[in-house]
Design an enzyme around this catalytic site. Structure first.
Site, PDB file in Angstrom:
ATOM      1  N   ASP A  39      19.211  11.644  18.723  1.00 14.06           N
ATOM      2  CA  ASP A  39      19.208  12.161  17.366  1.00 14.06           C
ATOM      3  C   ASP A  39      20.466  11.708  16.627  1.00 14.06           C
ATOM      4  OD1 ASP A  39      18.067  13.433  15.252  1.00 14.06           O
ATOM      5  OD2 ASP A  39      18.797  15.419  15.755  1.00 14.06           O
ATOM      6  N   CYS A  48      -8.296   9.890  11.746  1.00 12.04           N
ATOM      7  CA  CYS A  48      -7.791  11.264  11.626  1.00 12.04           C
ATOM      8  C   CYS A  48      -6.759  11.355  10.491  1.00 12.04           C
ATOM      9  CB  CYS A  48      -7.152  11.692  12.948  1.00 12.04           C
ATOM     10  SG  CYS A  48      -6.413  13.328  12.909  1.00 12.04           S
ATOM     11  N   CYS A  93      -0.222  19.740   6.071  1.00 13.38           N
ATOM     12  CA  CYS A  93       1.166  19.926   5.627  1.00 13.38           C
ATOM     13  C   CYS A  93       1.207  20.878   4.425  1.00 13.38           C
ATOM     14  CB  CYS A  93       1.789  18.575   5.251  1.00 13.38           C
ATOM     15  SG  CYS A  93       3.444  18.781   4.569  1.00 13.38           S
ATOM     16  N   CYS A 109       9.702  18.182   2.672  1.00 13.57           N
ATOM     17  CA  CYS A 109       9.423  18.674   4.029  1.00 13.57           C
ATOM     18  C   CYS A 109      10.185  19.982   4.293  1.00 13.57           C
ATOM     19  CB  CYS A 109       9.841  17.606   5.039  1.00 13.57           C
ATOM     20  SG  CYS A 109       9.621  18.109   6.749  1.00 13.57           S
TER      21      CYS A 109
HETATM   22  C1  B12 Z   1      16.031  12.063   9.352  1.00 15.43           C
HETATM   23  C2  B12 Z   1      15.219  12.813  10.383  1.00 15.43           C
HETATM   24  C3  B12 Z   1      14.390  13.846   9.943  1.00 15.43           C
HETATM   25  C4  B12 Z   1      14.116  14.107   8.469  1.00 15.43           C
HETATM   26  C5  B12 Z   1      13.148  12.997   7.939  1.00 15.43           C
HETATM   27  C6  B12 Z   1      11.905  12.803   8.829  1.00 15.43           C
HETATM   28  C7  B12 Z   1      11.404  11.379   8.886  1.00 15.43           C
HETATM   29  N1  B12 Z   1      10.128  11.240   9.098  1.00 15.43           N
HETATM   30  O1  B12 Z   1      12.174  10.435   8.758  1.00 15.43           O
HETATM   31  C8  B12 Z   1      13.535  15.550   8.497  1.00 15.43           C
HETATM   32  C9  B12 Z   1      14.656  16.545   8.270  1.00 15.43           C
HETATM   33  C10 B12 Z   1      12.426  15.830   7.485  1.00 15.43           C
HETATM   34  C11 B12 Z   1      13.070  15.636   9.950  1.00 15.43           C
HETATM   35  C12 B12 Z   1      12.092  16.524  10.378  1.00 15.43           C
HETATM   36  C13 B12 Z   1      11.640  16.603  11.677  1.00 15.43           C
HETATM   37  N2  B12 Z   1      12.178  16.002  12.751  1.00 15.43           N
HETATM   38 CO1  B12 Z   1      13.520  14.690  12.642  1.00 15.43          CO
HETATM   39  N3  B12 Z   1      14.758  13.178  12.687  1.00 15.43           N
HETATM   40  C14 B12 Z   1      15.325  12.485  11.758  1.00 15.43           C
HETATM   41  C15 B12 Z   1      16.141  11.331  12.370  1.00 15.43           C
HETATM   42  C16 B12 Z   1      17.630  11.733  12.371  1.00 15.43           C
HETATM   43  C17 B12 Z   1      15.979   9.962  11.675  1.00 15.43           C
HETATM   44  C18 B12 Z   1      14.516   9.590  11.357  1.00 15.43           C
HETATM   45  C19 B12 Z   1      14.453   8.301  10.574  1.00 15.43           C
HETATM   46  O2  B12 Z   1      15.004   7.308  10.977  1.00 15.43           O
HETATM   47  N4  B12 Z   1      13.824   8.320   9.388  1.00 15.43           N
HETATM   48  C20 B12 Z   1      13.731   7.144   8.553  1.00 15.43           C
HETATM   49  C21 B12 Z   1      12.280   6.836   8.204  1.00 15.43           C
HETATM   50  C22 B12 Z   1      12.151   5.480   7.501  1.00 15.43           C
HETATM   51  O3  B12 Z   1      11.610   6.722   9.424  1.00 15.43           O
HETATM   52  P1  B12 Z   1      10.166   7.290   9.672  1.00 15.43           P
HETATM   53  O4  B12 Z   1       9.770   8.310   8.685  1.00 15.43           O
HETATM   54  O5  B12 Z   1      10.100   7.641  11.095  1.00 15.43           O
HETATM   55  O6  B12 Z   1       9.284   5.990   9.371  1.00 15.43           O
HETATM   56  C23 B12 Z   1       8.974   5.078  10.407  1.00 15.43           C
HETATM   57  C24 B12 Z   1       7.471   4.869  10.503  1.00 15.43           C
HETATM   58  O7  B12 Z   1       6.729   5.965  10.014  1.00 15.43           O
HETATM   59  C25 B12 Z   1       7.241   3.541   9.860  1.00 15.43           C
HETATM   60  N5  B12 Z   1       6.890   3.574   8.450  1.00 15.43           N
HETATM   61  C26 B12 Z   1       7.587   4.061   7.407  1.00 15.43           C
HETATM   62  N6  B12 Z   1       6.953   3.812   6.262  1.00 15.43           N
HETATM   63  C27 B12 Z   1       5.824   3.140   6.577  1.00 15.43           C
HETATM   64  C28 B12 Z   1       4.814   2.638   5.752  1.00 15.43           C
HETATM   65  C29 B12 Z   1       3.740   1.998   6.355  1.00 15.43           C
HETATM   66  C30 B12 Z   1       2.686   1.474   5.465  1.00 15.43           C
HETATM   67  C31 B12 Z   1       3.671   1.851   7.772  1.00 15.43           C
HETATM   68  C32 B12 Z   1       2.517   1.185   8.409  1.00 15.43           C
HETATM   69  C33 B12 Z   1       4.701   2.351   8.575  1.00 15.43           C
HETATM   70  C34 B12 Z   1       5.765   2.979   7.963  1.00 15.43           C
HETATM   71  O8  B12 Z   1       8.478   2.819   9.972  1.00 15.43           O
HETATM   72  C35 B12 Z   1       9.578   3.730   9.958  1.00 15.43           C
HETATM   73  C36 B12 Z   1      10.679   3.234  10.859  1.00 15.43           C
HETATM   74  O9  B12 Z   1      10.278   3.171  12.206  1.00 15.43           O
HETATM   75  C37 B12 Z   1      15.515  11.271  13.831  1.00 15.43           C
HETATM   76  C38 B12 Z   1      16.488  10.847  14.931  1.00 15.43           C
HETATM   77  C39 B12 Z   1      16.725   9.357  14.871  1.00 15.43           C
HETATM   78  N7  B12 Z   1      17.952   8.940  14.804  1.00 15.43           N
HETATM   79  O10 B12 Z   1      15.765   8.594  14.880  1.00 15.43           O
HETATM   80  C40 B12 Z   1      14.980  12.720  14.040  1.00 15.43           C
HETATM   81  C41 B12 Z   1      13.673  12.852  14.814  1.00 15.43           C
HETATM   82  C42 B12 Z   1      12.710  11.866  14.225  1.00 15.43           C
HETATM   83  N8  B12 Z   1      13.187  14.241  14.444  1.00 15.43           N
HETATM   84  C43 B12 Z   1      12.589  14.798  15.361  1.00 15.43           C
HETATM   85  C44 B12 Z   1      11.922  16.047  15.202  1.00 15.43           C
HETATM   86  C45 B12 Z   1      11.511  16.791  16.470  1.00 15.43           C
HETATM   87  C46 B12 Z   1      11.655  16.541  13.911  1.00 15.43           C
HETATM   88  C47 B12 Z   1      10.747  17.727  13.543  1.00 15.43           C
HETATM   89  C48 B12 Z   1       9.473  17.835  14.379  1.00 15.43           C
HETATM   90  C49 B12 Z   1      11.589  19.034  13.667  1.00 15.43           C
HETATM   91  C50 B12 Z   1      10.892  20.304  13.215  1.00 15.43           C
HETATM   92  N9  B12 Z   1      10.005  20.876  14.019  1.00 15.43           N
HETATM   93  O11 B12 Z   1      11.161  20.801  12.144  1.00 15.43           O
HETATM   94  C51 B12 Z   1      10.448  17.438  12.044  1.00 15.43           C
HETATM   95  C52 B12 Z   1       9.179  16.569  11.874  1.00 15.43           C
HETATM   96  C53 B12 Z   1       8.893  16.248  10.424  1.00 15.43           C
HETATM   97  C54 B12 Z   1       8.106  14.949  10.275  1.00 15.43           C
HETATM   98  N10 B12 Z   1       6.806  15.043  10.066  1.00 15.43           N
HETATM   99  O12 B12 Z   1       8.701  13.871  10.364  1.00 15.43           O
HETATM  100  C55 B12 Z   1      12.511  13.979  16.652  1.00 15.43           C
HETATM  101  C56 B12 Z   1      11.084  13.408  16.786  1.00 15.43           C
HETATM  102  C57 B12 Z   1      10.597  13.299  18.229  1.00 15.43           C
HETATM  103  C58 B12 Z   1       9.235  12.650  18.245  1.00 15.43           C
HETATM  104  N11 B12 Z   1       8.397  13.074  19.169  1.00 15.43           N
HETATM  105  O13 B12 Z   1       8.948  11.790  17.441  1.00 15.43           O
HETATM  106  C59 B12 Z   1      13.640  12.888  16.387  1.00 15.43           C
HETATM  107  C60 B12 Z   1      13.350  11.508  16.963  1.00 15.43           C
HETATM  108  C61 B12 Z   1      14.938  13.460  17.008  1.00 15.43           C
HETATM  109  C62 B12 Z   1      14.980  13.288  18.525  1.00 15.43           C
HETATM  110  N12 B12 Z   1      15.969  12.604  19.052  1.00 15.43           N
HETATM  111  O14 B12 Z   1      14.146  13.756  19.262  1.00 15.43           O
HETATM  112  N13 B12 Z   1      13.688  14.715  10.738  1.00 15.43           N
HETATM  113  S1  SF4 Z   2      -2.895  14.640  13.305  1.00 14.97           S
HETATM  114 FE1  SF4 Z   2      -1.797  12.942  12.349  1.00 14.97          FE
HETATM  115  S2  SF4 Z   2      -0.579  12.061  13.988  1.00 14.97           S
HETATM  116 FE2  SF4 Z   2      -2.141  13.332  14.980  1.00 14.97          FE
HETATM  117  S3  SF4 Z   2      -3.831  11.886  15.415  1.00 14.97           S
HETATM  118 FE3  SF4 Z   2      -4.248  12.856  13.411  1.00 14.97          FE
HETATM  119  S4  SF4 Z   2      -3.365  11.394  11.939  1.00 14.97           S
HETATM  120 FE4  SF4 Z   2      -2.473  10.890  13.938  1.00 14.97          FE
HETATM  121  S1  SF4 Z   3       7.235  19.378   9.317  1.00 12.15           S
HETATM  122 FE1  SF4 Z   3       7.354  18.603   7.207  1.00 12.15          FE
HETATM  123  S2  SF4 Z   3       5.775  17.008   7.176  1.00 12.15           S
HETATM  124 FE2  SF4 Z   3       5.299  18.294   8.962  1.00 12.15          FE
HETATM  125  S3  SF4 Z   3       3.877  19.851   8.175  1.00 12.15           S
HETATM  126 FE3  SF4 Z   3       5.935  20.713   8.018  1.00 12.15          FE
HETATM  127  S4  SF4 Z   3       6.531  20.275   5.905  1.00 12.15           S
HETATM  128 FE4  SF4 Z   3       4.843  18.906   6.399  1.00 12.15          FE
END
Ligand code: B12
Ligand code: SF4
Ligand code: SF4
Length: 371
Positions: free
Chosen positions: A150, A207, A214, A230
């Protein structure tokens, strides 16, 4: 943790490296990790997604997400000498405790994300990863390594997907067909040219359950979460006031949100954690809002010792619970709890308490002046 290498000790031939890769997966599993994989440092497609995500402003007030330039998506620039990433998963869903859906459905109770019910995972994972690195060292001698979990500058999900631990789902969490998504991720950056694993393939298909479930429409498109919408961001990361439009949808979620994972069909197959550290503490899986709101700052600090919840501090804790109390059915107990915090020294807390009292007793639109 950075170690200084004696390059001569790193195995040079392919069969020794393949044996080391097999061994370290076994050692990882003995240390409590459910899966360990290896990948290289190339993240070009994810780098482009990250850049678009930042340009759209989806990171909100998480300024650290925009720091470090391209180092975030270029591991070898973040830790020079890195050629491979060892990515590891540790499950956290407790085997015991109140059914999360029942807690969400009871507005008197506080919903705390499953990941935060027990001990702070940063400590647990970091310790396990260090032990794994030391175990490797004991087998091959010194090498260059650094652990992350993280840690802001690392694209953990993208690395884990490439290392074969699963795929990034439409809710943007990493998930696996056997493991679901209730797990944490951590990495060891290494300078050993280990053989890499095959990347995980996507199985979301058609799915859309997470997008539909959300409560704030934060998953603005598949794979794209606008953190500014979020509830996890609002209850954990946001330092200031929770925007008015998200206070009603927050419901009773006072620390994080699990809705997108609760509806995911692959989580039906998730196994509960074997780690005692992640068992719920202080009855946090079934606590009443009123009781948590009554904690003094000293009690908050004492009862969240060693927990991830501690980092939000007492004021944000009260801010979140005040909103949840505003969403609870009106009762003398809720009103008394809210009134007891009306003169709190923090303006942030007072404003959320006032909102909650109004939410409990909305002005009557049919009487003059709303009285
Ligand atoms: C910032 C962050 C958050 C932020 C932003 C979330 C996010 N999605 O980025 C907030 C505070 C909202 C958050 C919430 C949560 N988080 Co968080 N978070 C992080 C953190 C520090 C960085 C994530 C990141 O790099 N985001 C940047 C964006 C660009 O990345 P992304 O959304 O994942 O997008 C990727 C893909 O979706 C894809 N993508 C993006 N856009 C597009 C568009 C297209 C067209 C396509 C095809 C693909 C694509 O490429 C991106 C890069 O790989 C990581 C730890 C880490 N250093 O990685 C933990 C981490 C992701 N979090 C984690 C957790 C557990 C959570 C929560 C479940 C906690 C909770 N219960 O409240 C929630 C889940 C919310 C959600 N649905 O994401 C875990 C996830 C574990 C797992 N199984 O995946 C992590 C990995 C921490 C850990 N070490 O375990 N988090
Ligand atoms: S709930 Fe979201 S992450 Fe899970 S299988 Fe359906 S589309 Fe994929
Ligand atoms: S963790 Fe964030 S993205 Fe996931 S259901 Fe809750 S508000 Fe929506």
């Amino acid at each position: 943790m950075l170690n200084h290498p004696d390059a001569m000790s790193i195995p040079a031939d392919d069969s020794a490296l393949a044996q080391l890769a097999a061994d370290l997966k076994r050692w990882g599993s003995a240390l409590g990790f459910q899966q360990v994989g290896v990948t290289d440092t190339h993240l070009a497609a994810d780098e482009a997604h990250l850049q678009r995500w930042l340009a759209a402003g989806y990171h909100g007030a998480m300024a650290y997400m925009a720091r470090h330039g391209l180092k975030r998506s270029r591991p070898a620039e973040l830790v020079p000498g890195t050629v491979r990433i060892i990515s590891a998963r540790m499950d956290y869903r407790p085997p015991v405790g109140q059914d999360p859906r029942q807690v969400l459905a009871d507005p008197q109770l506080a919903y705390i994300s499953r990941y935060a019910l027990g001990r702070d995972y940063h400590k647990v994972l970091r310790q396990g990863l260090r032990q794994l690195a030391w175990r490797i060292e004991s087998a091959i001698g010194p090498f260059r390594w650094r652990v992350f979990t993280d840690s802001a500058p690392v694209l953990e999900k993208a690395l884990a997907q490439k290392a074969g631990l699963g795929w990034i789902g439409k809710h943007s969490n990493l998930l696996d067909r056997q493991a679901g998504s209730w797990f944490f991720l951590g990495e060891i950056f290494v300078d050993i040219p280990l053989p890499v694993d095959a990347p995980g393939a996507g199985h979301c298909g058609r799915c859309q359950a997470c997008l539909e479930a959300c409560p704030t429409r934060a998953i603005v498109a598949p794979y794209q979460v606008d953190a500014r919408r979020c509830l996890s961001y609002h209850t954990i990361e946001l330092p200031g006031a929770i925007p008015l439009e998200f206070r009603r949808p927050l419901g009773n979620r006072i620390y994080g949100c699990d809705d997108c994972q609760l509806v995911c069909p692959w989580n039906r197959f998730a196994r509960p954690t074997a780690a005692a550290e992640f068992l719920p503490r202080h009855g946090l899986d079934t606590a009443r809002l009123i009781d948590l709101f009554a904690w003094s700052e000293a009690e908050f600090l004492k009862r969240t010792e060693g927990s991830a919840i501690r980092r939000i501090g007492h004021q944000r804790w009260l801010r979140n619970i005040a909103v949840a109390l505003g969403n609870a059915p009106p009762s003398p107990g809720v009103a008394a709890a809210l009134n007891s915090r009306l003169a709190h020294p923090s303006e942030l807390v007072r404003e959320h308490v006032q909102w909650a009292l109004t939410a409990q007793n909305p002005p009557n639109p049919f009487t003059k002046g709303g009285k």
